[in-house]
Design a protein around this motif. Sequence first.
Motif, PDB file in Angstrom:
ATOM      1  N   MET A 120       0.782  -1.224   0.000  1.00 43.76           N
ATOM      2  CA  MET A 120       0.000   0.000   0.000  1.00 43.76           C
ATOM      3  C   MET A 120       0.822   1.286   0.000  1.00 43.76           C
ATOM      4  SD  MET A 120      -3.093  -1.208   2.513  1.00 43.76           S
ATOM      5  CE  MET A 120      -4.312  -0.227   1.639  1.00 43.76           C
ATOM      6  N   CYS A 121       2.061   1.243   0.484  1.00 46.48           N
ATOM      7  CA  CYS A 121       2.900   2.448   0.494  1.00 46.48           C
ATOM      8  C   CYS A 121       3.444   2.679  -0.917  1.00 46.48           C
ATOM      9  CB  CYS A 121       4.044   2.281   1.482  1.00 46.48           C
ATOM     10  SG  CYS A 121       5.260   3.618   1.414  1.00 46.48           S
ATOM     11  N   PRO A 122       3.170   3.839  -1.532  1.00 52.80           N
ATOM     12  CA  PRO A 122       3.630   4.071  -2.915  1.00 52.80           C
ATOM     13  C   PRO A 122       5.130   3.904  -3.090  1.00 52.80           C
ATOM     14  CG  PRO A 122       2.058   5.752  -2.249  1.00 52.80           C
ATOM     15  CD  PRO A 122       2.384   4.960  -1.012  1.00 52.80           C
ATOM     16  N   HIS A 123       5.920   4.397  -2.130  1.00 52.64           N
ATOM     17  CA  HIS A 123       7.370   4.307  -2.236  1.00 52.64           C
ATOM     18  C   HIS A 123       7.829   2.852  -2.204  1.00 52.64           C
ATOM     19  CE1 HIS A 123       7.594   8.636  -1.673  1.00 52.64           C
ATOM     20  NE2 HIS A 123       6.866   8.514  -0.578  1.00 52.64           N
ATOM     21  N   LEU A 124       7.314   2.080  -1.260  1.00 55.60           N
ATOM     22  CA  LEU A 124       7.737   0.693  -1.105  1.00 55.60           C
ATOM     23  C   LEU A 124       7.172  -0.191  -2.204  1.00 55.60           C
ATOM     24  CD1 LEU A 124       7.424   0.292   2.768  1.00 55.60           C
ATOM     25  CD2 LEU A 124       9.455   0.836   1.428  1.00 55.60           C
ATOM     26  N   ARG A 125       5.985   0.129  -2.689  1.00 57.14           N
ATOM     27  CA  ARG A 125       5.376  -0.690  -3.743  1.00 57.14           C
ATOM     28  C   ARG A 125       6.179  -0.602  -5.033  1.00 57.14           C
ATOM     29  NH1 ARG A 125       0.378   1.210  -3.464  1.00 57.14           N
ATOM     30  NH2 ARG A 125       0.625   2.685  -5.174  1.00 57.14           N
ATOM     31  N   ARG A 126       6.758   0.575  -5.294  1.00 55.06           N
ATOM     32  CA  ARG A 126       7.509   0.752  -6.530  1.00 55.06           C
ATOM     33  C   ARG A 126       8.837   0.006  -6.505  1.00 55.06           C
ATOM     34  NH1 ARG A 126       5.745   6.210  -6.317  1.00 55.06           N
ATOM     35  NH2 ARG A 126       7.714   6.826  -5.379  1.00 55.06           N
ATOM     36  N   ARG A 127       9.549   0.124  -5.403  1.00 54.15           N
ATOM     37  CA  ARG A 127      10.897  -0.434  -5.397  1.00 54.15           C
ATOM     38  C   ARG A 127      11.372  -0.627  -3.966  1.00 54.15           C
ATOM     39  NH1 ARG A 127      16.081   2.082  -8.686  1.00 54.15           N
ATOM     40  NH2 ARG A 127      17.287   0.170  -8.793  1.00 54.15           N
ATOM     41  N   SER A 128      11.344  -1.846  -3.497  1.00 51.35           N
ATOM     42  CA  SER A 128      11.788  -2.123  -2.135  1.00 51.35           C
ATOM     43  C   SER A 128      12.224  -3.576  -2.039  1.00 51.35           C
ATOM     44  CB  SER A 128      10.664  -1.839  -1.136  1.00 51.35           C
ATOM     45  OG  SER A 128       9.565  -2.708  -1.365  1.00 51.35           O
ATOM     46  N   VAL A 129      12.889  -3.882  -0.950  1.00 51.42           N
ATOM     47  CA  VAL A 129      13.351  -5.243  -0.733  1.00 51.42           C
ATOM     48  C   VAL A 129      13.281  -5.537   0.755  1.00 51.42           C
ATOM     49  CG1 VAL A 129      15.775  -4.581  -0.467  1.00 51.42           C
ATOM     50  CG2 VAL A 129      15.205  -6.889  -1.239  1.00 51.42           C
ATOM     51  N   ALA A 130      12.973  -6.785   1.092  1.00 52.24           N
ATOM     52  CA  ALA A 130      12.909  -7.229   2.489  1.00 52.24           C
ATOM     53  C   ALA A 130      14.217  -7.922   2.849  1.00 52.24           C
ATOM     54  CB  ALA A 130      11.725  -8.170   2.688  1.00 52.24           C
ATOM     55  N   LEU A 131      14.720  -7.614   4.028  1.00 56.09           N
ATOM     56  CA  LEU A 131      15.969  -8.191   4.505  1.00 56.09           C
ATOM     57  C   LEU A 131      15.765  -8.841   5.867  1.00 56.09           C
ATOM     58  CD1 LEU A 131      18.378  -5.143   3.888  1.00 56.09           C
ATOM     59  CD2 LEU A 131      17.872  -7.002   2.288  1.00 56.09           C
ATOM     60  N   ARG A 132      16.442  -9.945   6.098  1.00 59.26           N
ATOM     61  CA  ARG A 132      16.580 -10.519   7.434  1.00 59.26           C
ATOM     62  C   ARG A 132      17.987 -10.174   7.902  1.00 59.26           C
ATOM     63  NH1 ARG A 132      12.158 -12.026  10.462  1.00 59.26           N
ATOM     64  NH2 ARG A 132      10.573 -12.879   9.057  1.00 59.26           N
ATOM     65  N   VAL A 133      18.061  -9.358   8.945  1.00 58.33           N
ATOM     66  CA  VAL A 133      19.336  -8.785   9.385  1.00 58.33           C
ATOM     67  C   VAL A 133      19.815  -9.484  10.653  1.00 58.33           C
ATOM     68  CG1 VAL A 133      20.495  -6.662  10.076  1.00 58.33           C
ATOM     69  CG2 VAL A 133      18.664  -6.578   8.376  1.00 58.33           C
ATOM     70  N   ARG A 134      21.033 -10.001  10.600  1.00 57.39           N
ATOM     71  CA  ARG A 134      21.591 -10.716  11.748  1.00 57.39           C
ATOM     72  C   ARG A 134      22.380  -9.804  12.687  1.00 57.39           C
ATOM     73  NH1 ARG A 134      21.735 -13.791   7.340  1.00 57.39           N
ATOM     74  NH2 ARG A 134      23.782 -13.066   6.657  1.00 57.39           N
ATOM     75  N   VAL A 135      23.020  -8.784  12.133  1.00 57.00           N
ATOM     76  CA  VAL A 135      23.828  -7.866  12.941  1.00 57.00           C
ATOM     77  C   VAL A 135      23.399  -6.440  12.617  1.00 57.00           C
ATOM     78  CG1 VAL A 135      26.135  -7.076  13.540  1.00 57.00           C
ATOM     79  CG2 VAL A 135      25.776  -9.469  12.899  1.00 57.00           C
TER      80      VAL A 135
END
Length: 212
Positions: A141-156
């Motif tokens: 739903m967020c226009p910025h994230l819908r256009r171009r984003s990536v999900a990360l699993r961050v360990r540190v």
Amino acid sequence: MPPSPSAVPPVSSSRLPGVVPYITAWSSERPSAQPVVHRGTGIGFADEAPYDRDKDGVLWTRTGHSPGAGRPEFGQVHALRQRRAMRRLLCQVCGRQASRNREGVLWVIGEEATSSGSWPDDLTTSHPPLCEPCAVRSMQMCPHLRRRSVALRVRVHTPVGVHGALYQPGGPRPTMWTVAGVTYDDVRIRWTRAGQLVVRLDSYTVVRLDRP
């Protein structure tokens, strides 16, 4: 080098139908007009109290705390709730614990955070993590994230600096010069009134979130 937060604005900058993100500032929470003065080799408040600085000695913007009162200001981030979400790994949207599994804590950032086209070993961001339901909804739903984003699993993930108002010497008081990211080991940190905590994402895995 100063931290260079992810280019995509946090979810709080956008309107998600029926949702006011946890780190969004409200109209009743105006920053204090307390003047900034010279203090030692940097800046401070004239009536400074211990809670005006964090454990690293950085001066923070004074702001009220009355979420839900007035109207949400979606373009503004509440300084203390943003810092709390970063330190305690809370979801920037709902304020509950961010999603965590064996691969790490869930962050969503914009691919514009890299200029070379490949992901570096570490990134810096002022955007707190998210829980998985809020991440999925935000990426829909967020226009910025819908256009171009990536999900990360961050360990540190390591706090490395702040983003805020940078001052310079003046008379009779310091004058605001610019808004920038400043690392803790930069001498300019003593001249910074912080508004957001910046963390470095040192070790992460790109993941896919299920979206309807």
